[in-house]
Structure formats: structure tokens, C-alpha cells
Design an enzyme around this catalytic site. Structure first.
Site, mmCIF file in Angstrom:
data_model
loop_
_atom_site.group_PDB
_atom_site.id
_atom_site.type_symbol
_atom_site.label_atom_id
_atom_site.label_comp_id
_atom_site.label_asym_id
_atom_site.label_seq_id
_atom_site.Cartn_x
_atom_site.Cartn_y
_atom_site.Cartn_z
ATOM 1 C CB VAL A 203 -0.972 0.033 1.206
ATOM 2 C CG1 VAL A 203 -1.981 -1.086 1.116
ATOM 3 C CG2 VAL A 203 -0.221 -0.003 2.530
ATOM 4 C CE1 TYR A 204 3.557 1.398 4.357
ATOM 5 C CE2 TYR A 204 5.900 1.018 4.037
ATOM 6 C CZ TYR A 204 4.792 1.052 4.865
ATOM 7 O OH TYR A 204 4.932 0.719 6.196
ATOM 8 C CB SER A 205 3.811 5.331 -3.035
ATOM 9 O OG SER A 205 4.179 6.391 -2.181
ATOM 10 N N GLY B 26 2.062 0.771 -4.347
ATOM 11 C CA GLY B 26 3.021 -0.174 -4.903
ATOM 12 C C GLY B 26 4.296 0.448 -5.416
#
Length: 344
Positions: free
Chosen positions: A61-63, A65
Site C-alpha cells: 500500500v505504500y504509494s 506499490g
């Protein structure tokens, strides 16, 4: 660099690890954290590896992918020197199987993460949150399959309650599935709830803590002080509501002691806050983040020295909070502590 076993596993990890949440800069939360591109990411990883920091943590979920993509590109050509850690379970879309830890979600999620990271295995995969809608046996059997296939080497969790983690460990033991060896937790001088239940559990069950947000969601950087507004450049303006709550008066008291210790030791406030964590039970690694080389090098200065017993005691005292029931008797009443002492 000091290397520690990750829980009861045979994997050794550095006392400091690097969080790639600043890579990519997509979305309202992660754009406020940072927008490190591939070239800068490679430079930061160069510095980490030179210092012995070889564990790099990210999440799908960070940016959206992008963090995994940039991290994978930045370690290309030296994958064997890196321990890659990622997380799955939080929603990545609006589809019915775009969230949680079902077999479908985990199998697809791992395949997608492998592609983004540009690797054929993940050293440590953690469930980003407990999925109350999927049977624990389904989750564990799927992880077992993925470990046996060689796509995952170790598994862990993040943001689980104590009963959720313990129930999972019991099921793993019952069926012979891989045990969670890591628990990625929020823990800092400004937030010591981890100590009440999850720390004793970790000691008893051999689950090592990977600490996220060791600077109290950006409040222990040395720039937040009593009677002063947040600096204009502080990311708290955009991210405060996303993070764990912190009592302002308690925070200011902690910062004042950190300031005093900074004068005594010649270290910075963040270095002292991180060094305190490195001396806590169950802590396998503290995840540091950095938007640039200067921040990274400063955080790396938290290793290689130790606060004195007296200095640790002062930080313990100023940051202490009253634990809720049923935990507070063990901290406040001698009779309870005699038969079930707190871990610290």
C-alpha cells in the site's frame, strides 16, 4: 552494526533497518512522507549497506506499490546483500478480494509484490493487519504453501492485538504451519502501549519486534517543543490525523528530558530516542526512515553507543503512563508483580 536474531528464528537482522515508506510519494499520506525516486533511493541504500543496514521494509500500500518498485530497482544487482520485507492485507482497491488475508488475496498479493520488487523470493512477509473475516487456518495454510514454494522465507504480522497473534501462533503449532517470528509494532517514548501485552507475548513466544515510527510519528525529531508552533516544514501538518494519538503535555515533558540528555551526551534528540528503544526487551530492529542523506546519516548515529542506566531511568520515568486494566496491577501493585512481573 549490531545484528540480532529475529525473534526465535535463525535470521539475523541489523539493529537498525530502513523503511521505504518515503519511496514514491503517491497519495495524501505518502506524498507527505517523501517522494524519493529511484536514483535517490539507490544512494540511500548505498549508505545503508555501507553502514551494515541490510533490512529494507516496505508494503504493497505504500504509494500504491511504487515503494516496492523503487526499492526493487534500487537493490537490483545486489539482491543477495539485502533482506527485503514487505506487508500485505490492507485494501489496495475496491474489489471484494482486494483486502484481507484470504488465500486468493495472499497468493495474488505475493505474486504482485515479487514482480514489483523484481525478485523471486521475499525474505520476510508480514500481514499488515488482522483479517477477522478469514479463518486463521486458511491464512496459515496459505503462508505454509508460499514458504514451501520458496516464495517466502519468514512470516510475521503488524498491528495485531495480543489475542489475535496468540491465537495465530497456537494454530500454527497445532497444524505445523510456519510461526510468525516478527511483529511490526508502533513503539516509542511517546507511545509505550506495546509493553503492556505484546512485549510479554513476544518474550514468551519468541516473536521479535520490528519498531515502526520510533520518533513518535515525527514528534521526537527535536523540532517540536512546548510553547512553539509546529515548524512550517513539519509533515505533521498533513499526517497527524493518520498516526497514533499523543498527549501534548506528556510529549513536551519527554522532549525536555531528551534535550537535557542531548546536552549531556552530545547526541541529537532523535538519536537518543532511538537508542532508548534499542535497549528494550524483544526489539530485534528499529526501522528508521529518511527523506534525504542528511536525515539517514543522523539516524544511523543512534547505534554504536548506549545511554547509561541512569539516563534510561530518567526517560523511563518521564514517558511512563498508567496501563489500563488488567495490566496496571502488575506495574503498580507488588503482590501482582511478585507472581507475574512486568517485562521491564
Amino acid at each position: 552494526m549490531d545484528y540480532r536474531r529475529l525473534g526465535s528464528s535463525g535470521l539475523k537482522v541489523p539493529a537498525l533497518s530502513f523503511g521505504a515508506g518515503t519511496f514514491g510519494g503517491k497519495g495524501p499520506l505518502f506524498s507527505a512522507w517523501g517522494a524519493t525516486d529511484e536514483a535517490e533511493a539507490r544512494r540511500l541504500i548505498d549508505i545503508c549497506l555501507e553502514a551494515g543496514v541490510n533490512l529494507f521494509d516496505t508494503a504493497d500500500v505504500y504509494s500504491d506499490g511504487a515503494s516496492e518498485v523503487i526499492l526493487g530497482a534500487a537493490v537490483k544487482g545486489r539482491r543477495d546483500k539485502a533482506i527485503l520485507s514487505t506487508k500485505i492485507s490492507l485494501p489496495i482497491g475496491d474489489g471484494p478480494n482486494d483486502a484481507g488475508s484470504s488465500r486468493a488475496r495472499l497468493v495474488n498479493g505475493v505474486e504482485d509484490a515479487l514482480k514489483r520488487l523484481g525478485t523471486d523470493y521475499i525474505d520476510l512477509m508480514q500481514l499488515h493487519a488482522f483479517d477477522a473475516g478469514t479463518p486463521i487456518e486458511e491464512v496459515l495454510s496459505t503462508l505454509d504453501m508460499l514458504v514451501r514454494s520458496g516464495k517466502l522465507r519468514y512470516v510475521g504480522v503488524s498491528n495485531f492485538a495480543g489475542w489475535q497473534l496468540m491465537k495465530s501462533l497456537a494454530a500454527a503449532d497445532l497444524y505445523g504451519y510456519p510461526r510468525y517470528v516478527a511483529n511490526q509494532v508502533y513503539y516509542s517514548l511517546a507511545g509505550r502501549d506495546y509493553e503492556w501485552e505484546l512485549m510479554p507475548l513476544g518474550l514468551d513466544q519468541g516473536v521479535g519486534a520490528l519498531v515502526w515510527s520510533p520518533l513518535g510519528w515525527g514528534r521526537l525529531t527535536g523540532r517540536i517543543r512546548r510553547g512553539q508552533p509546529w515548524p512550517e516544514s513539519s509533515r505533521l501538518h498533513d499526517t497527524a490525523d493518520f498516526g497514533p494519538p499523543v498527549d501534548d503535555e506528556k510529549l513536551y515533558d519527554i522532549v525536555e528530558v531528551l534535550d537535557a540528555l542531548a546536552e549531556e551526551t552530545g547526541k541529537t534528540v532523535p538519536q537518543i530516542a532511538i537508542n532508548w528503544l534499542l535497549q528494550r526487551p524483544t526489539v530485534s530492529s528499529v526501522i528508521i526512515g529518511a527523506r534525504n542523506e542528511e536525515q539517514l546519516r543522523q539516524n544511523l548515529g543512534a547505534i554504536g553507543w548506549a545511554l547509561s542506566t541512569e539516563q534510561v531511568s530518567r526517560l523511563d520515568a518521564v514517558s511512563a503512563t498508567t496501563a489500563p486494566y488488567p495490566y496496571f496491577p502488575y506495574y503498580r501493585q507488588a503482590g501482582f508483580a511478585r507472581i507475574n512481573p512486568p517485562p521491564i
